[in-house]
Scaffold this motif. Structure first.
Motif, PDB file in Angstrom:
ATOM      1  N   MET A 194       0.846  -1.176   0.000  1.00 16.80           N
ATOM      2  CA  MET A 194       0.000   0.000   0.000  1.00 16.80           C
ATOM      3  C   MET A 194       0.894   1.244   0.000  1.00 16.80           C
ATOM      4  O   MET A 194       1.759   1.394   0.849  1.00 16.80           O
ATOM      5  CB  MET A 194      -0.868  -0.034   1.252  1.00 16.80           C
ATOM      6  CG  MET A 194      -1.819   1.092   1.353  1.00 16.80           C
ATOM      7  SD  MET A 194      -3.302   0.410   0.920  1.00 16.80           S
ATOM      8  CE  MET A 194      -4.576   1.232   0.626  1.00 16.80           C
ATOM      9  N   PRO A 195       0.678   2.140  -0.968  1.00 13.72           N
ATOM     10  CA  PRO A 195       1.513   3.347  -1.011  1.00 13.72           C
ATOM     11  C   PRO A 195       1.191   4.285   0.148  1.00 13.72           C
ATOM     12  O   PRO A 195       0.058   4.364   0.609  1.00 13.72           O
ATOM     13  CB  PRO A 195       1.154   3.989  -2.344  1.00 13.72           C
ATOM     14  CG  PRO A 195      -0.025   3.272  -2.873  1.00 13.72           C
ATOM     15  CD  PRO A 195      -0.218   2.035  -2.080  1.00 13.72           C
ATOM     16  N   THR A 196       2.209   4.989   0.565  1.00 14.95           N
ATOM     17  CA  THR A 196       2.021   5.955   1.648  1.00 14.95           C
ATOM     18  C   THR A 196       1.482   7.266   1.076  1.00 14.95           C
ATOM     19  O   THR A 196       1.456   7.476  -0.135  1.00 14.95           O
ATOM     20  CB  THR A 196       3.364   6.233   2.353  1.00 14.95           C
ATOM     21  OG1 THR A 196       4.237   6.864   1.425  1.00 14.95           O
ATOM     22  CG2 THR A 196       3.984   4.951   2.875  1.00 14.95           C
ATOM     23  N   ALA A 197       1.071   8.143   1.968  1.00 11.41           N
ATOM     24  CA  ALA A 197       0.556   9.451   1.555  1.00 11.41           C
ATOM     25  C   ALA A 197       1.634  10.243   0.828  1.00 11.41           C
ATOM     26  O   ALA A 197       1.349  10.961  -0.136  1.00 11.41           O
ATOM     27  CB  ALA A 197       0.044  10.217   2.763  1.00 11.41           C
ATOM     28  N   THR A 198       2.875  10.125   1.266  1.00 14.45           N
ATOM     29  CA  THR A 198       3.977  10.838   0.618  1.00 14.45           C
ATOM     30  C   THR A 198       4.187  10.329  -0.805  1.00 14.45           C
ATOM     31  O   THR A 198       4.400  11.123  -1.731  1.00 14.45           O
ATOM     32  CB  THR A 198       5.273  10.671   1.441  1.00 14.45           C
ATOM     33  OG1 THR A 198       5.024  11.080   2.780  1.00 14.45           O
ATOM     34  CG2 THR A 198       6.402  11.470   0.855  1.00 14.45           C
ATOM     35  N   GLN A 199       4.107   9.023  -0.987  1.00 15.91           N
ATOM     36  CA  GLN A 199       4.269   8.458  -2.327  1.00 15.91           C
ATOM     37  C   GLN A 199       3.128   8.899  -3.244  1.00 15.91           C
ATOM     38  O   GLN A 199       3.355   9.216  -4.412  1.00 15.91           O
ATOM     39  CB  GLN A 199       4.326   6.935  -2.248  1.00 15.91           C
ATOM     40  CG  GLN A 199       5.585   6.399  -1.600  1.00 15.91           C
ATOM     41  CD  GLN A 199       5.506   4.905  -1.359  1.00 15.91           C
ATOM     42  OE1 GLN A 199       4.440   4.363  -1.097  1.00 15.91           O
ATOM     43  NE2 GLN A 199       6.666   4.241  -1.457  1.00 15.91           N
ATOM     44  N   LEU A 200       1.921   8.904  -2.732  1.00 16.02           N
ATOM     45  CA  LEU A 200       0.775   9.343  -3.537  1.00 16.02           C
ATOM     46  C   LEU A 200       0.905  10.812  -3.925  1.00 16.02           C
ATOM     47  O   LEU A 200       0.606  11.190  -5.059  1.00 16.02           O
ATOM     48  CB  LEU A 200      -0.528   9.102  -2.784  1.00 16.02           C
ATOM     49  CG  LEU A 200      -0.954   7.645  -2.633  1.00 16.02           C
ATOM     50  CD1 LEU A 200      -2.200   7.546  -1.759  1.00 16.02           C
ATOM     51  CD2 LEU A 200      -1.206   7.022  -3.982  1.00 16.02           C
TER      52      LEU A 200
END
Length: 107
Positions: free
Chosen positions: A1-7
């Motif tokens: 699951m991607p993190t908020a920073t990655q998104l």
């Protein structure tokens, strides 16, 4: 699951890429000359693409045919648009035609 920073990084990257791609058109247009035939084809391509989208959307639903009501509504909307009816009249007439056909049992 991607993190908020990655998104957020992905969204910013896509935003920058989209902006640069859209900016390249006006910047490069003065430097690139297309043959007259190619220019005519490019001008017609948007109409062809839009027509293809309308046909596919009007005639199919999922993996099968859409039935009769939806294509009839699209046909009515197309005729009204061709006759230069106001956009709201075109949309409401097409939706009403499809809804009435479904109401009386024509799918």
């Amino acid at each position: 699951m991607p993190t908020a920073t990655q998104l957020l990084a992905a969204a910013l990257g896509l935003t920058a890429g989209t902006f640069l791609l859209r900016l390249s058109g006006p910047l490069l247009r003065a430097r690139i000359n297309f043959p007259q035939r190619a220019e005519k084809l490019l001008e017609a391509s948007d109409i062809v693409l839009l027509t293809a989208m309308v046909v596919v959307t009007a005639l199919t639903e999922g993996t099968g045919a859409a039935g009769v009501a939806r294509p009839a509504g699209v046909l009515l909307g197309g005729l009204l648009a061709w006759r230069k009816a106001p956009f709201l009249v075109v949309v409401l007439s097409a939706a009403t035609a499809a809804a009435v056909l479904r109401l009386i049992g024509v799918e």
